[in-house]
Design an enzyme around this catalytic site. Structure first.
Site, PDB file in Angstrom:
ATOM      1  N   GLU A 175       4.671   7.194  13.686  1.00 50.22           N
ATOM      2  CA  GLU A 175       5.099   6.615  14.972  1.00 50.22           C
ATOM      3  C   GLU A 175       4.056   5.628  15.514  1.00 50.22           C
ATOM      4  O   GLU A 175       4.389   4.531  15.924  1.00 50.22           O
ATOM      5  CB  GLU A 175       5.335   7.761  15.965  1.00 50.22           C
ATOM      6  CG  GLU A 175       5.686   7.357  17.384  1.00 50.22           C
ATOM      7  CD  GLU A 175       7.095   6.804  17.523  1.00 50.22           C
ATOM      8  OE1 GLU A 175       7.898   6.918  16.584  1.00 50.22           O
ATOM      9  OE2 GLU A 175       7.390   6.232  18.589  1.00 50.22           O
ATOM     10  N   THR A 191      18.984  -5.732  19.660  1.00 53.02           N
ATOM     11  CA  THR A 191      17.839  -4.871  19.344  1.00 53.02           C
ATOM     12  C   THR A 191      18.271  -3.518  18.806  1.00 53.02           C
ATOM     13  O   THR A 191      17.463  -2.759  18.305  1.00 53.02           O
ATOM     14  CB  THR A 191      16.914  -4.720  20.565  1.00 53.02           C
ATOM     15  OG1 THR A 191      15.678  -4.144  20.126  1.00 53.02           O
ATOM     16  CG2 THR A 191      17.532  -3.835  21.625  1.00 53.02           C
TER      17      THR A 191
END
Ligand SMILES: *[C@@H]1O[C@H](CO)[C@@H](O)[C@H](O)[C@H]1NC(C)=O
Ligand SMILES: *[C@@H]1O[C@H](CO)[C@@H](O)[C@H](O)[C@H]1NC(C)=O
Length: 591
Positions: free
Chosen positions: A374, A499
């Site tokens: 992440e 997006t």
């Protein structure tokens, strides 16, 4: 008299020649490599990705249909995006591009029946609702041949609610909405630039298909308020804004969560409508990339992998460059490649774009699972860390990054950028990298139902977290599939993706040229040659790293055990009640 006349004639002739060459397509902006074709291997791989998608989606339908997402370990439905069935709506366009007509039609029929007028939830995110629901429905309307007009009616209901984010004469919307009974938004939060600046594509198409210009006007005034405010560097704006003054309320610059898709939409919106210097978007994007190359791009120091390139975050009040980068931020490689092609293959942007894709992929290739984390950290130039802490120097020395937040929550951005790298260069190596990563995801994220987030990409036996967000279906499966699909499927010369990975037809395919003054400031420096690694490893000893003094990131890493014994990311729990979060960047898709 004669001379000027003949000169005019020559100009006219040249003009005609130029026109005819445009007509033949040679003078048009071209995004995709001209030599793409689908190999038999790619066809097999595309089919395998499609099968994995269908299996996962069927599990969602079996255990969680109508809920926003599937909890893949406990095999239950969970709601945190309005409870309107986010996974169904977010999957629409993936089913379509994979040629799954039955799944697509079934999801369209489901979507037409959703009651968007009310929700069980106390708060709704303007940003998430826009990119997933509005984006999904309007893109499905276009892809399906503009027949299902009920999808536009549904999008209008959602869009009218989203306009409640703008209070009074404010240009910038608040993100946390109270949906029922026309409730007022939560006005205590500071709008983030990703939230206020990721509306243009969806609102433009909503205006186009409803015939009501107001949606686009709201999105434009938010975007322009940010563009007209004082940036930290030209084109690089801080993350949070004061809605009453239109000025930044902090100084945190990042291409990662909370800011990311503001920059993304500067260039993608320009591509959608075919605008160049006539509107501020593309010139601002050019500034943001140039400033990033000047101020943020860094090669990691004190490692064998000085060939890598990352974008640091930046905050003057926290000491300047902050050497961390993120999975969310890894969309930039693909984004810079798209923009470089619009600018006629502008080499510095393209070279750095490819370097960034390569460096992001390195986090996958270097991890035990073959999947990237992440967030990750490194040592900046001149040894600068500003408190961002490298812990495992052995690993760092070999691989050029260290883990910060070790989870993988099924995000797309790294493989999204790999998709752009493939379609833009035609280099099949990118396909092989995507395939390798896909195998790793299938292996380590396989859950009792569908796929699941995992707690650590550096463990050979990661634990499954009981979580799979709808972007797995909207983006991760889609970008991997498109990397192997026939290149005419979502051809980047005709489509731009929002997006959340929902494709929209661009207004001016074959546009001859995007006019932006690339030379208005100092020239963008060429990528520096790789610094030779020191032979004896003397530089950057572990002991030279300063003590952390920057620690204001949200605790996404915290795991919370649920009553049934399964785990959820702390950050996702917070997502359930966004009103309480001030800094919510990392929790958002935003790219
Ligand atoms: C992946 O790692 C292996 C060795 O660990 C290396 O040989 C290979 O070049 C790497 N590939 C990429 C794309 O980084
Ligand atoms: C397509 O062209 C690019 C260079 O333009 C090259 O790198 C790539 O290998 C080519 N692909 C094929 C399949 O020929």
């Amino acid at each position: 008299m004669l001379l000027p006349l003949s000169r005019n004639f020559a100009v006219l002739l040249l003009g005609l020649l130029a026109l005819s060459s445009h007509r033949q397509g040679t003078g048009a902006v071209q995004i995709q490599s001209p030599n793409l074709s689908q190999s038999p291997t790619s066809k097999q791989r595309a089919d395998a990705v499609k099968k994995a998608y269908v299996d996962s989606y069927n599990d969602y339908k079996k255990y969680a249909l109508g809920y926003d997402a599937l909890a893949p370990v406990s095999k239950k439905g969970v709601n945190y995006l309005g409870g309107w069935g986010a996974t169904v709506v977010d999957s629409l366009t993936t089913s379509y591009v994979m040629g799954l007509q039955d799944l697509f039609q079934e999801a369209v029929d489901f979507t037409k029946r959703i009651d968007f007028t009310k929700t069980e939830q106390s708060t709704i995110s303007l940003f998430e609702t826009n990119i997933r629901y509005l984006g999904g429905m309007l893109s499905a309307f276009e892809l399906g041949g503009k027949k299902e007009t009920k999808l536009v009616d549904q999008a209008k209901i959602v869009g009218d609610h989203l306009l409640k984010g703008w209070v009074g004469v404010n240009d910038l919307p608040f993100n946390t909405l109270h949906w029922n009974n026309d409730g007022q938004p939560d006005t205590n939060s500071k709008p983030g630039i990703a939230e206020a600046g990721t509306l243009l594509i969806e609102f433009d198409r909503l205006s186009k298909y409803t015939g009501d210009p107001k949606y686009l006007q709201y999105a434009e005034k938010a975007m322009k308020a940010i563009i007209n405010s004082k940036p930290v560097f030209p084109g690089l704006y801080a993350q949070n804004y004061d809605a009453s003054t239109n000025q930044a309320s902090n100084d945190y610059v990042t291409w990662g969560g909370g800011s990311d898709s503001f920059f993304e939409y500067l260039v993608k919106y320009a591509y959608l409508v075919g605008s160049d210097s006539s509107q501020p978007y593309l010139p601002t994007w050019v500034d943001s990339v140039k400033s990033s190359i000047r101020n943020l791009i860094t090669s990691p120091q004190g490692t064998d992998r000085k060939d890598l390139k990352y974008l640091t975050d930046y905050s003057a009040s926290n000491g300047g460059n902050l050497p961390r980068f993120s999975h969310l931020g890894c969309f930039v490689g693909g984004n810079w490649l798209l923009g470089s092609k619009m600018l006629g293959g502008y080499q510095p942007f393209q070279t750095y774009g490819l370097d960034l894709v390569e460096s992001c992929y390195n986090t996958y290739n270097s991890s035990t699972t073959g999947i990237g984390p992440e967030t990750f950290v490194f040592i900046g130039e001149k040894g600068g860390t500003n408190g961002v802490n490298v812990k495992d120097y052995n690993f760092y020395g070999k691989n050029g990054f260290d883990y910060e937040v070790e989870q993988y929550i099924l995000r797309p951005e790294v493989l999204e950028s790999v998709f752009y790298a493939y379609r833009i260069t035609g280099d099949q190596r990118w396909q092989d990298l995507s395939w390798k990563a896909f195998q790793s995801i299938l292996k380590y994220c396989k859950a009792p139902a569908a796929l699941s987030s995992i707690d650590s990409v550096k463990s050979s036996k990661p634990n499954l977290l009981d979580d799979s967000e709808s972007f797995l279906y909207a983006e991760t499966f889609k970008y991997i599939y498109l990397t192997f699909a026939d290149p005419s499927v979502v051809n980047l010369d005709r489509y731009v993706l929002n997006t959340e990975g929902h494709p929209f037809l661009i207004d001016q395919p074959g546009k001859a040229k995007y006019q932006v003054d690339l030379g208005d400031t100092e020239p963008v420096p060429s990528p520096p040659p790789p610094t030779p690694t020191s032979q004896n490893g003397e530089e950057e000893k572990p002991g030279s790293v300063p003590v952390p003094k920057f620690s204001s990131l949200p605790d996404l890493g915290k795991l919370v055990q649920k009553p049934d014994g399964s785990y959820l990311l702390g950050g996702l729990l917070d997502l359930l009640d966004r009103a309480s979060i001030e800094w919510m960047g990392n929790l958002e898709r935003g790219s």
